[in-house]
Design a protein around this motif. Structure first.
Motif, PDB file in Angstrom:
ATOM      1  N   MET A 300       0.863  -1.173   0.000  1.00  0.00           N
ATOM      2  CA  MET A 300       0.000   0.000   0.000  1.00  0.00           C
ATOM      3  C   MET A 300       0.901   1.224   0.000  1.00  0.00           C
ATOM      4  O   MET A 300       1.896   1.271   0.725  1.00  0.00           O
ATOM      5  CB  MET A 300      -0.905   0.016   1.234  1.00  0.00           C
ATOM      6  N   GLN A 301       0.575   2.199  -0.837  1.00  0.00           N
ATOM      7  CA  GLN A 301       1.367   3.417  -0.866  1.00  0.00           C
ATOM      8  C   GLN A 301       0.467   4.641  -0.954  1.00  0.00           C
ATOM      9  O   GLN A 301      -0.611   4.598  -1.553  1.00  0.00           O
ATOM     10  CB  GLN A 301       2.366   3.410  -2.020  1.00  0.00           C
ATOM     11  N   ILE A 302       0.929   5.692  -0.327  1.00  0.00           N
ATOM     12  CA  ILE A 302       0.279   7.003  -0.379  1.00  0.00           C
ATOM     13  C   ILE A 302       1.310   7.985  -0.916  1.00  0.00           C
ATOM     14  O   ILE A 302       2.477   7.955  -0.503  1.00  0.00           O
ATOM     15  CB  ILE A 302      -0.221   7.435   1.010  1.00  0.00           C
ATOM     16  N   TYR A 303       0.902   8.853  -1.822  1.00  0.00           N
ATOM     17  CA  TYR A 303       1.880   9.765  -2.408  1.00  0.00           C
ATOM     18  C   TYR A 303       1.258  11.135  -2.696  1.00  0.00           C
ATOM     19  O   TYR A 303       0.035  11.272  -2.815  1.00  0.00           O
ATOM     20  CB  TYR A 303       2.472   9.184  -3.696  1.00  0.00           C
ATOM     21  N   ARG A 304       2.139  12.105  -2.816  1.00  0.00           N
ATOM     22  CA  ARG A 304       1.747  13.459  -3.219  1.00  0.00           C
ATOM     23  C   ARG A 304       2.818  14.002  -4.154  1.00  0.00           C
ATOM     24  O   ARG A 304       4.007  14.048  -3.803  1.00  0.00           O
ATOM     25  CB  ARG A 304       1.591  14.390  -2.024  1.00  0.00           C
ATOM     26  N   ASN A 305       2.406  14.397  -5.349  1.00  0.00           N
ATOM     27  CA  ASN A 305       3.297  15.015  -6.327  1.00  0.00           C
ATOM     28  C   ASN A 305       2.923  16.491  -6.462  1.00  0.00           C
ATOM     29  O   ASN A 305       1.758  16.813  -6.687  1.00  0.00           O
ATOM     30  CB  ASN A 305       3.171  14.339  -7.697  1.00  0.00           C
ATOM     31  N   GLN A 332      -2.347  -3.068  -3.514  1.00  0.00           N
ATOM     32  CA  GLN A 332      -2.189  -4.217  -4.419  1.00  0.00           C
ATOM     33  C   GLN A 332      -1.932  -5.486  -3.607  1.00  0.00           C
ATOM     34  O   GLN A 332      -1.220  -5.457  -2.597  1.00  0.00           O
ATOM     35  CB  GLN A 332      -1.027  -3.965  -5.380  1.00  0.00           C
ATOM     36  N   GLN A 333      -2.507  -6.605  -4.071  1.00  0.00           N
ATOM     37  CA  GLN A 333      -2.321  -7.888  -3.394  1.00  0.00           C
ATOM     38  C   GLN A 333      -2.223  -9.010  -4.428  1.00  0.00           C
ATOM     39  O   GLN A 333      -3.001  -9.060  -5.380  1.00  0.00           O
ATOM     40  CB  GLN A 333      -3.478  -8.174  -2.438  1.00  0.00           C
ATOM     41  N   SER A 334      -1.261  -9.899  -4.228  1.00  0.00           N
ATOM     42  CA  SER A 334      -1.100 -11.082  -5.074  1.00  0.00           C
ATOM     43  C   SER A 334      -1.560 -12.319  -4.313  1.00  0.00           C
ATOM     44  O   SER A 334      -1.396 -12.398  -3.088  1.00  0.00           O
ATOM     45  CB  SER A 334       0.366 -11.258  -5.489  1.00  0.00           C
ATOM     46  N   ILE A 344      -3.471 -11.369  -9.320  1.00  0.00           N
ATOM     47  CA  ILE A 344      -3.078 -10.082  -8.761  1.00  0.00           C
ATOM     48  C   ILE A 344      -4.259  -9.135  -8.878  1.00  0.00           C
ATOM     49  O   ILE A 344      -4.940  -9.097  -9.910  1.00  0.00           O
ATOM     50  CB  ILE A 344      -1.832  -9.497  -9.467  1.00  0.00           C
ATOM     51  N   THR A 345      -4.532  -8.405  -7.821  1.00  0.00           N
ATOM     52  CA  THR A 345      -5.648  -7.462  -7.835  1.00  0.00           C
ATOM     53  C   THR A 345      -5.264  -6.219  -7.045  1.00  0.00           C
ATOM     54  O   THR A 345      -4.344  -6.246  -6.211  1.00  0.00           O
ATOM     55  CB  THR A 345      -6.920  -8.105  -7.241  1.00  0.00           C
ATOM     56  N   LEU A 373      -7.590  -6.442 -11.933  1.00  0.00           N
ATOM     57  CA  LEU A 373      -7.138  -7.788 -11.584  1.00  0.00           C
ATOM     58  C   LEU A 373      -6.544  -8.446 -12.824  1.00  0.00           C
ATOM     59  O   LEU A 373      -6.898  -8.119 -13.957  1.00  0.00           O
ATOM     60  CB  LEU A 373      -8.270  -8.631 -11.004  1.00  0.00           C
ATOM     61  N   GLU A 374      -5.619  -9.352 -12.599  1.00  0.00           N
ATOM     62  CA  GLU A 374      -5.032 -10.139 -13.682  1.00  0.00           C
ATOM     63  C   GLU A 374      -4.752 -11.542 -13.171  1.00  0.00           C
ATOM     64  O   GLU A 374      -4.192 -11.723 -12.082  1.00  0.00           O
ATOM     65  CB  GLU A 374      -3.746  -9.513 -14.211  1.00  0.00           C
ATOM     66  N   ASP A 375      -5.148 -12.519 -13.964  1.00  0.00           N
ATOM     67  CA  ASP A 375      -4.928 -13.920 -13.644  1.00  0.00           C
ATOM     68  C   ASP A 375      -3.869 -14.487 -14.576  1.00  0.00           C
ATOM     69  O   ASP A 375      -3.946 -14.321 -15.796  1.00  0.00           O
ATOM     70  CB  ASP A 375      -6.236 -14.709 -13.791  1.00  0.00           C
ATOM     71  N   ARG A 376      -2.863 -15.156 -14.007  1.00  0.00           N
ATOM     72  CA  ARG A 376      -1.799 -15.790 -14.786  1.00  0.00           C
ATOM     73  C   ARG A 376      -1.896 -17.305 -14.582  1.00  0.00           C
ATOM     74  O   ARG A 376      -1.681 -17.798 -13.481  1.00  0.00           O
ATOM     75  CB  ARG A 376      -0.421 -15.252 -14.368  1.00  0.00           C
TER      76      ARG A 376
END
Length: 485
Positions: A300-305, A332-334, A344-345, A373-376
Motif C-alpha cells: 500500500m502506498q500514499i503519495y503526493r506530487n 495491491q495484493q497477489s 493479482i488485484t 485484476l489479472e490472472d496468470r
C-alpha cells in the motif's frame, strides 16, 4: 508512414515502426553490456516480479551497470538508446522550458512511474524527460512497449516507463562523487551516499547540480555569437529511507526535490526574448510492503506530487503561474491460487488539482478511481494464459472498462513467443477539458483575439491493440526482440 533506420557501431539496430495501433518493430542488438537480457525478473509488465521469459510483452531493462558503463549523463539519454523510444525536445536543454516529451513507438501517450508511482501531470498527461531521477539514484529502468491500460489505466497507450531507484538496505555503505564539465561553462556534479544500519534501516541520498551558460553559435557569415538568455541551472535531491519490519515486510519513505531555472530565448520575433522559466517539483511518498519474497506479496502506498511552474516575462501576456498537485493511494495484493495459477488485484485513487488563472480561470479538479485484476494461468508446462480487466471511474467523463488477454509460449529459458490483445484508452486531461488562452494575431496591421478553448464534454480516446512478438537471448551479448502491433 514507415521508418527504417540502419545503424552500425557497438550496437547494431534494425527498427521498423508504423502508426499508433498498427505497425511493427524488430531489433537485433550486439552490445558491450548485457542491457536487454532474458533470465531476469521484471515487475512493470505484470505489476509483480516475473521472469522475463514468462512475460508476454515487449519489455527492455537498463541496469545500473549499463548506465555506469555507458556514462549516461541523465536518464533521458539512457532511455533514448532503446530502439523505439524517443525523447522529443522542443529546443536545447534549458531552452525547452522542461517540456521534453517521451515517445514509445511514436506515441506520446506514455505513463511514467517512479518506483511504481504515477508521476504524469494531471494538466497535460505528460512528464518531461528533464524531470526524471538523476542517474546516480537509479537501480534500473524498465520500458514496456505497447498497451498497458488494463493494468495502469490512462496514459499507458504507447507504453510504460518505470524508473526504479536504489535502496540503501541493498547497498554496502558507500559515498560516490561525480563531476563533469564541458563547453559553454557546462558543469555537472553529483554525490550519493547509502548503506544500512545494524537495525535494518536503509538510507540512500543523492544530490545533483547541472548548469550551463549561454550557448555560442555561428551565424550565416561564420561569425561566432552568443545566444542570450539560453543558460539553465538545476539542483536536485533524492532521499529514500527503508526499514525492514520482521522477516519479510518493509516500510519505505521517499522524497524527491527538483528546482530548475532557465531562459527562454525563442519567441515570436526571434531569439532575443528575456522570458525565463522556473520549475519546482516536490514529491513525497510512503509505502508499506508485506510478504515481499512470497507469491502472496502486496503493498500500500500514499503519495503526493507537487509541481509549480512560473513563466516570467516583461510582457504581461506571457506571464503565468501554474500549480499541478496530485495525491493518490494504491493498494495491491497477489494470491497464489495453485501451483499453476496466480492472481493479482488492486485498487487505486488519485486526485489532481490544477491552479492557473491564465489557462484555466483558476483552480480545476479531476479524480479517478480504479480496480484491476489479472490472472496468470500456466495451463501446460510451456504455455501461459494471462487475462486482465480494469475498471476506471473518472470524475468528468464517467467509466471505462479495459480488458486484456495474452498467450505466452516459452520455448526454453531464453526464448518466448507471445500474442496479446487489449483495449486502451486515454482520458481527457485538465488541459483538454478546460484550456482557455488568447493567442492574438496580426492581419493587415490590426491585432485580433484568437481564443483556444477546451471542451468539458470530451470523452476518452479508445482503441484496440493486437501484438505478436518474440524475445530470445542468442548469446551473453546478443539478444533478438521482434514485435508487430
Amino acid at each position: 508512414m514507415k521508418k527504417i533506420i540502419l545503424e552500425k557501431s557497438t550496437l547494431l539496430t534494425l527498427l521498423v515502426t508504423s502508426g499508433v495501433f498498427m505497425g511493427g518493430s524488430c531489433v537485433f542488438a550486439e552490445e558491450p553490456v548485457e542491457r536487454f537480457t532474458l533470465g531476469e525478473f521484471v515487475v512493470t509488465a505484470s505489476r509483480v516480479a516475473t521472469n522475463k521469459s514468462d512475460t508476454p510483452a515487449n519489455i527492455s531493462v537498463i541496469t545500473k551497470e549499463s548506465i555506469a558503463d555507458n556514462n549516461y549523463s541523465d536518464a533521458a539519454e539512457a532511455i533514448s538508446k532503446i530502439p523505439g523510444v524517443n525523447v522529443l525536445g522542443s529546443g536545447a536543454k534549458g531552452t525547452s522550458m522542461g517540456q521534453d516529451k517521451i515517445l514509445i513507438n511514436g506515441d506520446e501517450r506514455v505513463l511514467i512511474l517512479v518506483d511504481g508511482r504515477r508521476v504524469n501531470l494531471g494538466s497535460s498527461g505528460n512528464y518531461s524527460a528533464d524531470w526524471l531521477p538523476p542517474v546516480n539514484a537509479i537501480e534500473r529502468i524498465e520500458v514496456l512497449k505497447g498497451a498497458g491500460s488494463a493494468l495502469y489505466g490512462t496514459d499507458a497507450v504507447g507504453g510504460v516507463i518505470n524508473i526504479i531507484t536504489k535502496k540503501g538496505s541493498e547497498l554496502e555503505s558507500h559515498v560516490t562523487v561525480r563531476a563533469a564539465s564541458g563547453s559553454w561553462n557546462t558543469e555537472q556534479y553529483g554525490i550519493t551516499a547509502g548503506g544500512a544500519t545494524e537495525n535494518g534501516l536503509g538510507i540512500f541520498v543523492s544530490a545533483s547540480k547541472d548548469r550551463r551558460g549561454n550557448y555560442s553559435y555561428k551565424d550565416i557569415d561564420g561569425d561566432v555569437k552568443t545566444m542570450p538568455n539560453s543558460g539553465f541551472n538545476t539542483d536536485g535531491v533524492n532521499l529514500k529511507l527503508d526499514q525492514q519490519i520482521g522477516k519479510d515486510n518493509r516500510i519505505t519513505m521517499q522524497f524527491e526535490h527538483l528546482n530548475t531555472e532557465g531562459g527562454a530565448p525563442f519567441g515570436y520575433y526571434g531569439i532575443t526574448t528575456t522570458d525565463k522559466h522556473k520549475r519546482l517539483n516536490n514529491n513525497l511518498s510512503m509505502r508499506y510492503d508485506w510478504k515481499e519474497s512470497t507469491d502472496n506479496s502486496g503493498y500500500m502506498q500514499i503519495y503526493r506530487n507537487h509541481h509549480h511552474a512560473q513563466f516570467l516575462s516583461p510582457d504581461k501576456d506571457n506571464k503565468s503561474d501554474f500549480i499541478d498537485s496530485t495525491w493518490g493511494v494504491d493498494l495491491q495484493q497477489s494470491f497464489k491460487l495453485s501451483e499453476k495459477n496466480n492472481l493479482i488485484t488492486g485498487i487505486s485513487y488519485y486526485k489532481t488539482e490544477v491552479n492557473n488563472d491564465v489557462m484555466f480561470d483558476g483552480k480545476k479538479e479531476i479524480d479517478n478511481q480504479a480496480i484491476f485484476l489479472e490472472d496468470r494461468w500456466k495451463f501446460a508446462d510451456s504455455w501461459q494464459l494471462n487475462t486482465g480487466l480494469r475498471f476506471d471511474h473518472h470524475s468528468t467523463y464517467g467509466s471505462e472498462l479495459t480488458p486484456r488477454i495474452s498467450l505466452n509460449k516459452k520455448l526454453n529459458e531464453d526464448t518466448n513467443v507471445y500474442l496479446s490483445w487489449g483495449k486502451v484508452f486515454k482520458a481527457p486531461t485538465v488541459q483538454d477539458l478546460y484550456w482557455k488562452q488568447n493567442m492574438p494575431y496580426e492581419y493587415n496591421g490590426v491585432w485580433y483575439d484568437s481564443w483556444t478553448l477546451g471542451n468539458p464534454d470530451l470523452k476518452p480516446e479508445k482503441g484496440n491493440v493486437w501484438t505478436l512478438g518474440t524475445n530470445t537471448k542468442i548469446s551473453e551479448k546478443t539478444n533478438f526482440t521482434a514485435s508487430v502491433f
